[in-house]
Design a protein around this motif. Structure first.
Motif, PDB file in Angstrom:
ATOM      1  N   ALA A 169     -49.212  96.804  98.098  1.00  0.00           N
ATOM      2  CA  ALA A 169     -49.602  96.494  99.472  1.00  0.00           C
ATOM      3  C   ALA A 169     -51.022  96.974  99.757  1.00  0.00           C
ATOM      4  O   ALA A 169     -51.821  96.268 100.391  1.00  0.00           O
ATOM      5  N   LEU A 170     -51.367  98.169  99.271  1.00  0.00           N
ATOM      6  CA  LEU A 170     -52.718  98.683  99.484  1.00  0.00           C
ATOM      7  C   LEU A 170     -53.754  97.834  98.752  1.00  0.00           C
ATOM      8  O   LEU A 170     -54.829  97.543  99.277  1.00  0.00           O
ATOM      9  N   ALA A 171     -53.419  97.437  97.514  1.00  0.00           N
ATOM     10  CA  ALA A 171     -54.354  96.637  96.730  1.00  0.00           C
ATOM     11  C   ALA A 171     -54.601  95.270  97.369  1.00  0.00           C
ATOM     12  O   ALA A 171     -55.734  94.790  97.430  1.00  0.00           O
ATOM     13  N   HIS A 172     -53.558  94.644  97.872  1.00  0.00           N
ATOM     14  CA  HIS A 172     -53.697  93.315  98.465  1.00  0.00           C
ATOM     15  C   HIS A 172     -54.394  93.365  99.823  1.00  0.00           C
ATOM     16  O   HIS A 172     -55.041  92.410 100.229  1.00  0.00           O
ATOM     17  N   SER A 173     -54.243  94.486 100.526  1.00  0.00           N
ATOM     18  CA  SER A 173     -54.872  94.589 101.841  1.00  0.00           C
ATOM     19  C   SER A 173     -56.383  94.709 101.734  1.00  0.00           C
ATOM     20  O   SER A 173     -57.122  94.269 102.612  1.00  0.00           O
ATOM     21  N   GLY A 174     -56.841  95.343 100.652  1.00  0.00           N
ATOM     22  CA  GLY A 174     -58.277  95.514 100.462  1.00  0.00           C
ATOM     23  C   GLY A 174     -58.902  96.501 101.412  1.00  0.00           C
ATOM     24  O   GLY A 174     -60.122  96.659 101.443  1.00  0.00           O
ATOM     25  N   LEU A 175     -58.078  97.197 102.193  1.00  0.00           N
ATOM     26  CA  LEU A 175     -58.610  98.122 103.195  1.00  0.00           C
ATOM     27  C   LEU A 175     -58.891  99.501 102.619  1.00  0.00           C
ATOM     28  O   LEU A 175     -59.590 100.297 103.223  1.00  0.00           O
ATOM     29  N   GLN A 176     -58.313  99.787 101.456  1.00  0.00           N
ATOM     30  CA  GLN A 176     -58.460 101.122 100.899  1.00  0.00           C
ATOM     31  C   GLN A 176     -58.545 101.037  99.381  1.00  0.00           C
ATOM     32  O   GLN A 176     -57.741 100.367  98.744  1.00  0.00           O
ATOM     33  N   ALA A 177     -59.539 101.686  98.799  1.00  0.00           N
ATOM     34  CA  ALA A 177     -59.674 101.689  97.348  1.00  0.00           C
ATOM     35  C   ALA A 177     -58.579 102.554  96.735  1.00  0.00           C
ATOM     36  O   ALA A 177     -58.234 103.616  97.266  1.00  0.00           O
ATOM     37  N   LEU A 178     -58.047 102.085  95.614  1.00  0.00           N
ATOM     38  CA  LEU A 178     -56.984 102.848  94.960  1.00  0.00           C
ATOM     39  C   LEU A 178     -57.604 103.876  94.018  1.00  0.00           C
ATOM     40  O   LEU A 178     -57.475 103.797  92.797  1.00  0.00           O
ATOM     41  N   ASP A 179     -58.275 104.855  94.621  1.00  0.00           N
ATOM     42  CA  ASP A 179     -58.845 105.924  93.815  1.00  0.00           C
ATOM     43  C   ASP A 179     -57.772 106.973  93.520  1.00  0.00           C
ATOM     44  O   ASP A 179     -56.623 106.845  93.932  1.00  0.00           O
ATOM     45  N   THR A 180     -58.149 107.999  92.794  1.00  0.00           N
ATOM     46  CA  THR A 180     -57.191 109.022  92.378  1.00  0.00           C
ATOM     47  C   THR A 180     -56.502 109.669  93.570  1.00  0.00           C
ATOM     48  O   THR A 180     -55.291 109.884  93.562  1.00  0.00           O
ATOM     49  N   ALA A 181     -57.268 109.987  94.595  1.00  0.00           N
ATOM     50  CA  ALA A 181     -56.694 110.655  95.758  1.00  0.00           C
ATOM     51  C   ALA A 181     -55.666 109.769  96.464  1.00  0.00           C
ATOM     52  O   ALA A 181     -54.614 110.244  96.904  1.00  0.00           O
ATOM     53  N   THR A 182     -55.947 108.478  96.558  1.00  0.00           N
ATOM     54  CA  THR A 182     -55.023 107.560  97.228  1.00  0.00           C
ATOM     55  C   THR A 182     -53.728 107.404  96.431  1.00  0.00           C
ATOM     56  O   THR A 182     -52.629 107.458  96.995  1.00  0.00           O
TER      57      THR A 182
END
Length: 283
Positions: A169-182
């Motif tokens: 969901a996060l990846a498809h939204s594009g609102l938040q980078a999937l970095d280590t912290a996320t």
């Protein structure tokens, strides 16, 4: 395969009162109520000590993950047989001085970490967390305690499903980078959600209203027992055996008007998520 001979302190049986590791004049001073003079602690020094404690706790957590992975590999290879031991329990007790329960708790930690890493590595935009080395995968630090991993070891499918769904969901939204912290935050929240929620009730409700009402009562009892178990784990952590936990929980159970047997059963339920742990107590 040989395992690391040194275990984290949390996995080792505490020493007795006659061997508490404190000897010499300092101990003698304490007996006479004399405290050595200490300079005032500054804010900067307090922060430095806190950072050191946090770093040490992170090191222990990573060490437990690596140790658990090696225990898993040794158990899968039946390493005790060529070394002349009759069982896994005998091997662990002889080679490392740990109990059967401690060895199997490490397997639970390894199982949970493997499921979590699999879900993260399979997710979109998380290719840099992939690693073909099982030891490196197990050592990946999600900031999870041993207790939390043991608590969800019986529900790894649920944890993995939540992680996969939320990362997608996060990846498809594009609102938040999937970095280590996320990714770390997603994993921790998924474990927390599964750990704090009792297992779901059966999907198909009974046709008989009376049975449905009785099942609702049982579900309520189970939910309350799960909450009680979480309280018990706050006082008697997961690495303690039932015998050790009983000694720790005796006073608490007396204070809240509960039997130690019920407290231990609720603690086992919170650890495993298996209602059979409550058999003969509240259920």
């Amino acid at each position: 395969m040989e395992l690391a001979p040194v275990l984290p302190h949390a996995l080792v049986v505490p020493v007795g009162a006659e061997d508490d590791g404190v000897v010499g004049e300092d101990n003698e001073d304490q007996e006479h109520g004399v405290e050595p003079a200490r300079p005032p602690l500054t804010v900067a020094r307090a922060r430095e000590m806190t950072a050191g404690l946090r770093e040490a706790m992170d090191d222990v957590r990573r060490s437990v993950a690596v140790l658990a992975a090696r225990v898993r590999d040794a158990h899968a290879a039946r390493v005790w047989l060529p070394l002349g031991h009759a069982s896994w329990e005998s091997y662990c007790a002889t080679k490392f001085g740990i109990s059967r329960a401690q060895a199997y708790r490490l397997l639970d930690v390894a199982r949970a970490l493997a499921a979590i890493h699999g879900a993260v590595a399979a997710g979109p935009e998380t290719s840099r967390t992939r690693d073909t080395d099982p030891g490196a995968a197990a050592a990946l630090d999600y900031g999870l305690s041993q207790r939390a991993l043991i608590a969800v070891s019986g529900r790894t499918d649920a944890v993995a499903e939540i992680i996969t769904r939320r990362l997608a969901a996060l990846a498809h939204s594009g609102l938040q980078a999937l970095d280590t912290a996320t990714v770390r935050a997603v994993v921790r929240q998924a474990v927390r959600d599964v750990r704090t929620a009792p297992p779901p009730a059966p999907v198909e409700p009974p046709a008989d209203p009376a049975v449905a009402a009785l099942r609702a009562v049982v579900d309520d009892l189970a939910a309350c027992s799960h909450q009680l178990g979480e309280l018990m784990l706050e006082v008697a952590p997961a690495y303690l055996s039932d015998t050790e936990a009983a000694d720790v929980l005796a006073l608490l159970c007396d204070e809240i008007g509960e039997t130690v047997e019920n407290g231990l059963a609720a603690r086992r339920y919170a650890l495993t998520g298996d209602r059979r742990a409550l058999a003969g107590t509240v259920l």
